[in-house]
Design a protein around this motif. Structure first.
Motif, PDB file in Angstrom:
ATOM      1  N   LEU A 291       0.826  -1.203   0.000  1.00 56.33           N
ATOM      2  CA  LEU A 291       0.000   0.000   0.000  1.00 56.33           C
ATOM      3  C   LEU A 291       0.864   1.259   0.000  1.00 56.33           C
ATOM      4  CD1 LEU A 291      -3.128  -0.269   2.353  1.00 56.33           C
ATOM      5  CD2 LEU A 291      -3.048   0.436  -0.035  1.00 56.33           C
ATOM      6  N   ILE A 292       1.926   1.250   0.774  1.00 50.37           N
ATOM      7  CA  ILE A 292       2.808   2.424   0.845  1.00 50.37           C
ATOM      8  C   ILE A 292       3.471   2.669  -0.503  1.00 50.37           C
ATOM      9  CG2 ILE A 292       4.889   3.366   1.945  1.00 50.37           C
ATOM     10  CD1 ILE A 292       3.988   1.677   4.463  1.00 50.37           C
ATOM     11  N   LEU A 293       3.897   1.608  -1.163  1.00 50.87           N
ATOM     12  CA  LEU A 293       4.445   1.749  -2.513  1.00 50.87           C
ATOM     13  C   LEU A 293       3.404   2.331  -3.466  1.00 50.87           C
ATOM     14  CD1 LEU A 293       6.416  -1.608  -2.811  1.00 50.87           C
ATOM     15  CD2 LEU A 293       7.413   0.652  -3.206  1.00 50.87           C
ATOM     16  N   LEU A 294       2.164   1.857  -3.351  1.00 52.07           N
ATOM     17  CA  LEU A 294       1.100   2.380  -4.202  1.00 52.07           C
ATOM     18  C   LEU A 294       0.946   3.885  -4.009  1.00 52.07           C
ATOM     19  CD1 LEU A 294      -2.413   0.765  -4.679  1.00 52.07           C
ATOM     20  CD2 LEU A 294      -2.176   3.212  -4.315  1.00 52.07           C
ATOM     21  N   TRP A 295       0.917   4.330  -2.754  1.00 48.43           N
ATOM     22  CA  TRP A 295       0.700   5.766  -2.509  1.00 48.43           C
ATOM     23  C   TRP A 295       1.890   6.601  -2.946  1.00 48.43           C
ATOM     24  CZ3 TRP A 295      -3.977   6.268  -2.750  1.00 48.43           C
ATOM     25  CH2 TRP A 295      -4.897   5.536  -2.001  1.00 48.43           C
ATOM     26  N   HIS A 296       3.106   6.073  -2.797  1.00 47.78           N
ATOM     27  CA  HIS A 296       4.276   6.810  -3.284  1.00 47.78           C
ATOM     28  C   HIS A 296       4.221   6.980  -4.801  1.00 47.78           C
ATOM     29  CE1 HIS A 296       7.068   7.890  -0.117  1.00 47.78           C
ATOM     30  NE2 HIS A 296       6.822   6.753   0.508  1.00 47.78           N
ATOM     31  N   ASN A 297       3.568   6.035  -5.486  1.00 49.09           N
ATOM     32  CA  ASN A 297       3.461   6.147  -6.938  1.00 49.09           C
ATOM     33  C   ASN A 297       2.161   6.812  -7.373  1.00 49.09           C
ATOM     34  OD1 ASN A 297       4.869   5.639  -9.378  1.00 49.09           O
ATOM     35  ND2 ASN A 297       3.458   3.980  -9.870  1.00 49.09           N
ATOM     36  N   HIS A 298       1.361   7.219  -6.412  1.00 48.69           N
ATOM     37  CA  HIS A 298       0.119   7.945  -6.706  1.00 48.69           C
ATOM     38  C   HIS A 298       0.291   9.428  -6.368  1.00 48.69           C
ATOM     39  CE1 HIS A 298      -4.208   8.355  -7.371  1.00 48.69           C
ATOM     40  NE2 HIS A 298      -4.242   9.132  -6.298  1.00 48.69           N
TER      41      HIS A 298
ATOM     42  N   LEU B 256     -12.310  -0.526   0.130  1.00 50.66           N
ATOM     43  CA  LEU B 256     -11.901  -0.634  -1.272  1.00 50.66           C
ATOM     44  C   LEU B 256     -11.014  -1.854  -1.484  1.00 50.66           C
ATOM     45  CD1 LEU B 256     -11.289   0.194  -4.185  1.00 50.66           C
ATOM     46  CD2 LEU B 256      -9.680   1.902  -3.295  1.00 50.66           C
ATOM     47  N   LEU B 257      -9.997  -2.014  -0.651  1.00 52.34           N
ATOM     48  CA  LEU B 257      -9.060  -3.116  -0.869  1.00 52.34           C
ATOM     49  C   LEU B 257      -9.744  -4.469  -0.676  1.00 52.34           C
ATOM     50  CD1 LEU B 257      -6.256  -4.035  -1.568  1.00 52.34           C
ATOM     51  CD2 LEU B 257      -5.594  -3.754   0.825  1.00 52.34           C
ATOM     52  N   ARG B 258     -10.611  -4.562   0.332  1.00 50.89           N
ATOM     53  CA  ARG B 258     -11.318  -5.828   0.530  1.00 50.89           C
ATOM     54  C   ARG B 258     -12.201  -6.134  -0.676  1.00 50.89           C
ATOM     55  NH1 ARG B 258     -12.124  -9.681   5.141  1.00 50.89           N
ATOM     56  NH2 ARG B 258     -13.307 -11.265   4.039  1.00 50.89           N
ATOM     57  N   ALA B 259     -12.880  -5.123  -1.205  1.00 47.50           N
ATOM     58  CA  ALA B 259     -13.740  -5.342  -2.372  1.00 47.50           C
ATOM     59  C   ALA B 259     -12.922  -5.821  -3.568  1.00 47.50           C
ATOM     60  CB  ALA B 259     -14.479  -4.053  -2.715  1.00 47.50           C
ATOM     61  N   ILE B 260     -11.717  -5.288  -3.727  1.00 48.10           N
ATOM     62  CA  ILE B 260     -10.837  -5.713  -4.820  1.00 48.10           C
ATOM     63  C   ILE B 260     -10.407  -7.170  -4.621  1.00 48.10           C
ATOM     64  CG2 ILE B 260      -8.504  -5.430  -5.746  1.00 48.10           C
ATOM     65  CD1 ILE B 260     -10.079  -3.264  -6.879  1.00 48.10           C
TER      66      ILE B 260
ATOM     67  N   LEU C 170      -3.494  17.674  -8.655  1.00 45.43           N
ATOM     68  CA  LEU C 170      -4.458  17.204  -7.671  1.00 45.43           C
ATOM     69  C   LEU C 170      -5.669  16.596  -8.365  1.00 45.43           C
ATOM     70  CD1 LEU C 170      -5.373  17.064  -4.678  1.00 45.43           C
ATOM     71  CD2 LEU C 170      -6.349  19.352  -4.971  1.00 45.43           C
ATOM     72  N   MET C 171      -6.103  17.219  -9.439  1.00 47.64           N
ATOM     73  CA  MET C 171      -7.265  16.706 -10.166  1.00 47.64           C
ATOM     74  C   MET C 171      -6.885  15.623 -11.165  1.00 47.64           C
ATOM     75  SD  MET C 171      -9.662  20.106 -10.653  1.00 47.64           S
ATOM     76  CE  MET C 171      -8.364  21.227 -11.154  1.00 47.64           C
ATOM     77  N   GLU C 172      -5.846  15.849 -11.943  1.00 51.43           N
ATOM     78  CA  GLU C 172      -5.531  14.929 -13.033  1.00 51.43           C
ATOM     79  C   GLU C 172      -4.935  13.614 -12.552  1.00 51.43           C
ATOM     80  OE1 GLU C 172      -2.517  14.832 -16.864  1.00 51.43           O
ATOM     81  OE2 GLU C 172      -3.703  16.631 -16.489  1.00 51.43           O
ATOM     82  N   LEU C 173      -4.015  13.682 -11.588  1.00 48.91           N
ATOM     83  CA  LEU C 173      -3.269  12.496 -11.185  1.00 48.91           C
ATOM     84  C   LEU C 173      -3.668  11.934  -9.837  1.00 48.91           C
ATOM     85  CD1 LEU C 173       0.321  13.563 -12.315  1.00 48.91           C
ATOM     86  CD2 LEU C 173      -1.265  12.041 -13.494  1.00 48.91           C
ATOM     87  N   PHE C 174      -4.266  12.751  -8.970  1.00 55.24           N
ATOM     88  CA  PHE C 174      -4.505  12.306  -7.602  1.00 55.24           C
ATOM     89  C   PHE C 174      -5.965  11.947  -7.306  1.00 55.24           C
ATOM     90  CE2 PHE C 174      -0.836  15.353  -6.281  1.00 55.24           C
ATOM     91  CZ  PHE C 174       0.081  14.539  -6.936  1.00 55.24           C
TER      92      PHE C 174
ATOM     93  N   ILE D 282      -9.844   6.163  -8.593  1.00 52.48           N
ATOM     94  CA  ILE D 282      -9.032   5.514  -7.563  1.00 52.48           C
ATOM     95  C   ILE D 282      -9.151   3.992  -7.656  1.00 52.48           C
ATOM     96  CG2 ILE D 282      -8.592   5.332  -5.082  1.00 52.48           C
ATOM     97  CD1 ILE D 282      -7.960   8.061  -6.433  1.00 52.48           C
ATOM     98  N   VAL D 283     -10.355   3.496  -7.903  1.00 50.80           N
ATOM     99  CA  VAL D 283     -10.530   2.046  -8.050  1.00 50.80           C
ATOM    100  C   VAL D 283      -9.714   1.538  -9.230  1.00 50.80           C
ATOM    101  CG1 VAL D 283     -12.190   0.227  -8.602  1.00 50.80           C
ATOM    102  CG2 VAL D 283     -12.786   2.002  -6.948  1.00 50.80           C
ATOM    103  N   ASP D 284      -9.690   2.287 -10.321  1.00 53.66           N
ATOM    104  CA  ASP D 284      -8.902   1.886 -11.487  1.00 53.66           C
ATOM    105  C   ASP D 284      -7.419   1.788 -11.139  1.00 53.66           C
ATOM    106  OD1 ASP D 284      -9.034   1.487 -14.545  1.00 53.66           O
ATOM    107  OD2 ASP D 284      -7.441   2.982 -14.322  1.00 53.66           O
ATOM    108  N   ARG D 285      -6.938   2.720 -10.313  1.00 57.39           N
ATOM    109  CA  ARG D 285      -5.528   2.661  -9.891  1.00 57.39           C
ATOM    110  C   ARG D 285      -5.275   1.401  -9.072  1.00 57.39           C
ATOM    111  NH1 ARG D 285      -1.053   6.062  -9.316  1.00 57.39           N
ATOM    112  NH2 ARG D 285      -1.894   6.979 -11.216  1.00 57.39           N
ATOM    113  N   PHE D 286      -6.171   1.073  -8.163  1.00 56.94           N
ATOM    114  CA  PHE D 286      -6.015  -0.147  -7.364  1.00 56.94           C
ATOM    115  C   PHE D 286      -6.119  -1.392  -8.246  1.00 56.94           C
ATOM    116  CE2 PHE D 286      -6.018   2.440  -3.728  1.00 56.94           C
ATOM    117  CZ  PHE D 286      -5.839   1.685  -2.585  1.00 56.94           C
ATOM    118  N   TRP D 287      -7.013  -1.338  -9.220  1.00 57.00           N
ATOM    119  CA  TRP D 287      -7.164  -2.477 -10.139  1.00 57.00           C
ATOM    120  C   TRP D 287      -5.834  -2.780 -10.838  1.00 57.00           C
ATOM    121  CZ3 TRP D 287     -11.792  -5.204 -11.249  1.00 57.00           C
ATOM    122  CH2 TRP D 287     -11.724  -6.086 -12.321  1.00 57.00           C
TER     123      TRP D 287
END
Length: 939
Positions: free
Chosen positions: A215-222, A399-403, A287-291, A363-368
């Motif tokens: 998760l921490i890696l994901l947020w560093h890349n988000h 979100l993560l549990r649903a994924i 903030l809008m485009e990438l976050f 955000i769901v697409d990023r987790f996907w």
């Protein structure tokens, strides 16, 4: 774990809050709202989700705590402890397991392939011991076991030593240094950045909760920032990292609000320089485009309006990168954002953005992409999960549990559809095999060479991943690195850090003749060298020589055997290394006990260069940090270096790019951490002002028509009258009032650290209604207002002496400030012309003032002190020690063969591959063959 606790306690005690807590940033009613939502999704009825603590909320919470076995329930929101939060989370997971009983795919019993799939996708690698824990569970229960380990705030390895130092570096005053001082500052921060990278890799290897690291890696890349883009502010980068550890598993709304206030983010995207006269649009756009929303889901006009709302959002370098709102730079006008009108702040902007339909799906697409598939998308399933995410107020665990519980996650078609990142490939392989290679310290450089330099994403969009990880050139290097892991011998057992420290730092203790006769005498003394190496067709070799005197002439007393450097980077294969990513090691020599010496010489004897294309194609180099002997630390940077060849150019001592000799005579005492110099000493409780540096900060040309003019000095580590602080800005103010002029000294809490007066400001201090900043003023010339008189009267005796020492030292502050770089570069000389009469008046008036009676006669003393380099350098070396665990298991017991025997013997390919091998038989028991199969690059 105790050191981790000390890290948190130290940060809290110094008000340097690296670890952002939710309750510190958001109102407590918001916390109640989150509790109520969590109760609802866990199957309880707290009544309306309105943020108000009432009987129904209290009753639902009592029912939950009883069901989860807690002894008592909280009676008010103030009693909501971490234990209650944990119980609520467990209740949610239990409730979902019950709901998931009707989902057939989640009731299947876990196979070896299922367990490896879940572990690799949700964490980093899959050790056989982790697979064994999941076998026998159904998929729903296995997902619950993953969800229980998402909190990354309690690390298994203590944070780097520099984060627990009693003082943070003087970022706020460094621009006053001349170029050599700035360079030393940059080098020190680069070293710390290397320590932070090394520490995170160790944590990923050792942790029993790799799902938190994923998760921490994901947020560093988000929420992307990069060390190179924040002017060496490594503490800001570390603070952001801990924000991800604290909030990354909680709520996306809270996390995004925290990032809007984050120092590294505000610096990286230029918002700290955004003013109402000229708003900077970088942060608003990203903030809008990438976050939050994604490309195409906002207009250019919205960018401009959001940028206006974020003007004045900055941070305070002096106060350990705390968020600072500057109302004088903020645009207070009405903004129009997505059909909403108002004087919005950052929190309200985040709420408006999250209310847009595109936010949850983005955000769901990023987790996907991270958890399900790089390229297999299911728009309907993504929309379904987005609805769940949105309806649960952007709860990240929901979100993560649903994924992880989705059919898509477990589908065969989505297995082996994510390309392993460099972290997955290298750190994941170490975790999966349970083997820590001897060269593990070179992992930061190896990761960077195949595209994943931690804390240094290529741009604000982050690491692209996917096909970018497996370009033709990178595939070849990845194959070589996998071969290195598959054939690696385990790292040798090392001494305990404390034992190593005692050996390296042990001083010579003076003994009486009787003690010497009775005490056993050591036959040898330890000489330790901290070094790093770049290899090319072999490793660097070096030795140590001690020089003394014989008959008044220099004489060699002892010379060690040649030592061949270990753990170096093979530059022909992996390229040259950034200095902050060097794989540091410690070599130990044994010197006879009777040797006397007055200098040490370290010689690098076998330089070799170069490969195709010059040194970038391969070069053999040696880097030396320090030599330690008998409690003395000889820093390489303090030595004198001569090259054995005349065409090698010049380099900072310790960077040996050619065969060279490094002569060391100056040392620091490791015990004290200070240079062996004698300073004039005095009573630390007197009112003499002592500081390490005085710099010009800022001034405006004196304008007789302006009622408020100021001239500001900055003092590094000032102390007087028993009060000692890290930094303070002293503002001399010329204030015009109806009957003339006043001259006063002003201190503001935002311009001091940790406080201005060794404690809280007086209760009568003035409070700025726009941002809550408080300040005090002490008059020298002109009438004293009632509040100012109260402020002086409410000071302690020590505080009055401290203020008096500041006032009496103003003439000397001016004389010292002239010496710094700020004076030249900030046009201070021209500003001073209009202020000279004021400073003359101050100098004449001070001897007759109340301050002269309380301050010492000695005036200001500027004493430059060292940063305790000996201690910090030594601690950095110890923090580079190998992790003692792999995947939560003692590394001596972690090697895969002993665990694989407990799994199905024929399942080796299922343990290590996400699909059937392509180039080898699926029945092979040869790990090297499996790791070299192309499928090993996928997960």
């Amino acid at each position: 774990m105790a050191t981790v606790g000390r890290f948190k306690a130290l940060l809290a005690a110094t008000a340097a809050v690296f670890l952002l807590s939710i309750t510190a940033v958001f109102a407590q009613d918001s916390k109640v709202t989150r509790i109520q939502r969590a109760l609802v999704v866990s199957g309880y009825d707290p009544g309306p989700v309105d943020g108000y603590w009432g009987n129904r909320t209290s009753s639902a919470l009592a029912q939950m705590t009883g069901d989860m076995g807690l002894a008592s329930a909280p009676k008010s929101k103030a009693e909501i402890t971490s234990e209650v939060i944990t119980a609520l989370d467990n209740a949610y997971q239990t409730h979902l397991e019950q709901q998931e009983r009707g989902r057939r795919h989640l009731q299947e019993v876990m196979t070896v392939a299922d367990a490896r799939h879940l572990l690799e996708r949700s964490g980093v690698g899959a050790h056989p011991s982790e697979i064994l824990k999941l076998l026998g569970l159904n998929r729903s229960a296995a997902v619950t076991s993953i969800m229980e380990g998402l909190d990354g705030s309690d690390t298994s390895i203590a944070p780097p030593a520099f984060l627990t130092a009693p003082r943070i570096p003087e970022y706020w005053i460094r621009w006053d240094y001349e170029e050599d001082g700035r360079q030393r500052f940059r080098v020190a921060r680069d070293k710390e950045m290397g320590e932070l990278r090394n520490w995170w890799i160790k944590e990923m290897i050792a942790t029993p909760s790799p799902q938190a690291e994923r998760l921490i890696l994901l947020w560093h890349n988000h929420f992307v920032t990069a060390y190179s883009g924040v002017q060496e502010e490594v503490h800001a980068v570390a603070r952001q990292h801990w924000t991800f550890r604290e909030l990354g598993h909680t709520n996306f709304r809270d996390l995004t609000r925290a990032l809007v206030r984050d120092a590294a983010m505000l610096n990286y995207l230029d918002n700290d320089r955004s003013r109402k006269e000229q708003p900077n649009e970088n942060f608003a756009r990203e903030l809008m485009e990438l976050f939050v929303l994604g490309e195409g889901n906002y207009s250019e006009e919205t960018v401009k309006e959001v940028a206006r709302a974020l003007t004045g959002y900055s941070y305070n370098k002096m106060r350990n990168f705390e968020f600072e709102f500057k109302p004088w730079h903020h645009d207070k006008g009405i903004k129009n954002v997505f059909d909403k009108r108002g004087r919005f702040d950052g929190d309200e902007i985040v709420d408006i953005l999250l209310a847009q339909p595109a936010a949850a799906e983005f955000i769901v697409d990023r987790f996907w992409n991270v958890y399900v598939s790089d390229f297999n998308k299911d728009p309907e399933e993504i929309k379904r999960i987005a609805d769940v995410f949105r309806s649960n107020d952007f709860d990240i665990k929901v979100l993560l549990r649903a994924i992880l519980a989705s059919k898509a996650f477990w589908a065969d078609d989505n297995r082996a559809t994510i390309v392993k990142s460099p972290i997955d490939l290298l750190v994941g392989s170490i975790r999966s095999t349970g083997v820590l290679p001897a060269w593990w310290a070179s992992l930061p450089n190896r990761l960077a060479s195949i595209g994943q330099n931690l804390f240094e994403a290529p741009n604000v969009a982050g690491w692209p991943g996917g096909a970018d990880w497996v370009t033709a050139s990178r595939l070849l290097i990845r194959r070589e690195m996998v071969m290195d892991i598959a054939s690696a011998e385990p790292r040798r057992e090392e001494k305990d850090n404390n034992m190593m420290l005692s050996e390296v730092a042990a001083p010579v203790v003076a003994m009486s003749n009787i003690q010497m006769m009775s005490a056993p005498q050591p036959k040898v003394r330890k000489v330790s060298v901290r070094y790093a190496a770049e290899d090319f067709e072999g490793s660097p070799k070096f030795n140590i020589t001690t020089m003394g005197q014989k008959d008044g002439m220099p004489w060699m007393q002892w010379r060690s055997e040649l030592f061949e450097a270990e753990g170096g980077i093979d530059t022909a294969r992996f390229g040259r290394v950034e200095n902050n990513d060097l794989p540091w090691r410690i070599a130990t020599f044994e010197m006879p006990a009777g040797v006397t010496y007055n200098k040490l010489i370290l010689e690098f004897v076998n330089d070799h260069c170069c490969g195709l294309g010059g040194s970038d194609g391969g070069d053999r180099n040696l880097f030396v940090d320090w030599v330690a002997l008998e409690g003395r630390l000889y820093l390489a940077s303090d030595g004198k270096q001569t090259n054995n060849y005349g065409n090698c150019g010049t380099a900072r001592p310790g960077k040996m790019y050619c065969s060279s000799k490094l002569v060391l005579t100056e040392f620091q005492s490791f015990k004290s951490g200070e240079r062996a110099i004698t300073e004039a000493s005095g009573d630390t409780l007197d009112a003499t002002l002592v500081a390490e540096r005085v710099a010009f900060k800022w001034a405006e040309k004196l304008d007789p028509n302006d009622h408020w003019n100021s001239f500001t000095f900055a003092l590094l580590n000032p102390s007087a009258a028993g009060i000692s602080i890290d930094g303070i800005q002293v503002r001399i103010v010329r204030n015009r009032y109806d009957n003339g002029w006043r001259t006063l000294l002003q201190l503001e809490d935002r311009s001091c650290f940790p406080s201005c007066l060794g404690g809280p400001l007086p209760r009568s201090a003035y409070t700025n209604k726009n941002n809550g900043d408080r300040n005090v003023s002490f008059i020298l010339l002109g009438p004293e207002w009632r509040d100012e008189k109260s402020q002086w009267n409410q000071l302690t005796d020590a505080q009055r002496k401290f203020v008096s020492a500041l006032w009496m030292s103003v003439p000397e502050m001016l004389a010292e400030a002239v010496k710094g770089r700020n004076w030249r570069e900030r046009n201070a000389k021209n500003m001073l012309k209009s202020w000279l009469p004021i400073f003359d008046e101050i100098e004449k008036s001070l001897p007759k003032s109340r301050y002269a009676k309380l301050a010492a006669k000695g005036g200001l003393r500027v004493i430059e002190r060292e940063e305790g380099e000996a201690v910090m350098s030594m601690m950095a070396a110890l923090s580079n020690a190998s992790p003692q665990q792999i995947a939560g298991i003692d590394r001596q017991e972690a090697r895969w063969p002993s665990w694989q025997d407990r799994l199905q013997p024929q399942s080796l390919s299922q343990t290590f591959l996400a699909a059937a091998p392509i180039t080898f038989a699926s029945t092979t028991q040869n790990l090297m063959e499996l790791m070299l199969d192309p499928v090993f690059n996928l997960k």
